[in-house]
Design an enzyme around this catalytic site. Structure first.
Site, short mmCIF file in Angstrom:
data_model
loop_
_atom_site.label_atom_id
_atom_site.label_comp_id
_atom_site.label_asym_id
_atom_site.label_seq_id
_atom_site.Cartn_x
_atom_site.Cartn_y
_atom_site.Cartn_z
N TYR A 115 -42.80 18.46 -16.97
CA TYR A 115 -41.88 19.28 -16.62
C TYR A 115 -41.60 20.02 -17.03
O TYR A 115 -41.34 21.68 -15.97
CB TYR A 115 -40.96 18.28 -16.18
CG TYR A 115 -39.70 18.79 -15.43
CD1 TYR A 115 -39.56 19.03 -14.21
CD2 TYR A 115 -38.90 19.04 -16.48
CE1 TYR A 115 -38.37 19.89 -14.08
CE2 TYR A 115 -37.18 19.34 -15.69
CZ TYR A 115 -37.21 19.78 -13.93
OH TYR A 115 -35.82 19.86 -14.15
N GLU B 60 -30.24 15.90 -9.59
CA GLU B 60 -29.81 16.31 -10.67
C GLU B 60 -27.87 15.82 -10.66
O GLU B 60 -27.16 15.09 -11.18
CB GLU B 60 -29.20 17.97 -10.42
CG GLU B 60 -30.43 18.39 -11.95
CD GLU B 60 -31.11 20.10 -10.66
OE1 GLU B 60 -29.71 20.14 -9.77
OE2 GLU B 60 -31.71 20.59 -10.94
N TRP C 152 -31.37 12.54 -18.47
CA TRP C 152 -32.75 13.49 -17.01
C TRP C 152 -34.03 12.75 -17.40
O TRP C 152 -34.75 12.18 -16.49
CB TRP C 152 -33.17 15.17 -17.52
CG TRP C 152 -34.35 15.65 -16.31
CD1 TRP C 152 -35.53 16.32 -16.64
CD2 TRP C 152 -33.75 15.95 -14.77
NE1 TRP C 152 -35.68 16.24 -15.28
CE2 TRP C 152 -34.84 16.28 -14.39
CE3 TRP C 152 -32.65 15.42 -14.25
CZ2 TRP C 152 -34.87 17.35 -12.99
CZ3 TRP C 152 -33.17 15.78 -12.61
CH2 TRP C 152 -33.83 16.36 -12.21
#
Length: 200
Positions: A26, A48, A56
């Site tokens: 990522y 988010e 995350w």
């Protein structure tokens, strides 16, 4: 998705991503890349918003589950979700089963399209806040990177006025980082210059 093998050389990366392969991928391929595609912006807004109060990494591990639950992040479809569809999503163990976050994603899809109608695109709306050019930061340590800024606060207030939920200043700043509106790769990270050169 093709198999990803992280570079095992002495390449320096932002330390926050060094937990597992998907995280590194990522960081190396997506984080900080300027996004001009509305569907991708909506995907990151959903993810988010889901992250609020969590890591995350947790969201990243459930990304495919979100993709399936939210119609491949097609906001036109998500905006039409019924209460029955929301209940179905809340029974899905492949996402974070938080009712307020799921309901916010559905509500935000409608608000997202309202911005498109007013500005031509959601991407254009966001990029206007920075004059169409990414903010190029020069951080050297993770401790220097803020959790929010005047820019994210300004955008969060505007989104709230437009009826968006679960998108406070900190979450908005995460969105700006992820979508390359702000380049927060550390200067010594190999992606800092690469991302900088991707700006239009």
């Amino acid at each position: 998705m093709s198999k990803y093998t992280p570079d095992q050389s002495e390449t320096f990366r932002c330390p926050w991503c060094l937990g597992f392969k998907k995280y590194i991928q990522y960081h190396d391929e997506e984080w900080g890349v300027p996004v001009y595609n509305d569907k991708k912006h909506f995907e990151f807004l959903v993810l988010e918003s889901a992250q609020a109060g969590l890591s995350w990494a947790t969201v990243l591990n459930k990304r495919e589950g979100y993709q399936q639950a939210f119609s491949d992040f097609d906001y036109t479809k998500v905006a039409q979700y019924t209460p029955e569809k929301i209940e179905e999503i809340l029974s899905d163990t492949n996402i974070i089963r938080n009712r307020k976050k799921v309901e916010a994603a559905v509500r935000n899809a409608s608000r997202f399209m309202e911005i498109q109608q007013n500005y031509g695109s959601f991407s254009g709306y966001l990029w206007d806040f920075v004059g169409g050019r990414p903010v190029q930061n020069e951080w050297r340590t993770l401790s220097e990177i803020p959790a929010s800024t005047e820019l994210s606060h300004k955008i969060a207030i505007d989104l709230k006025k437009r009826g968006f939920k679960f998108l406070g200043s900190t979450i908005v700043y995460s969105h700006l980082q992820a979508t390359g509106i702000v380049n927060d790769h550390l200067v010594q990270c190999f992606r800092h210059q690469e991302v900088k050169q991707l700006a239009r």
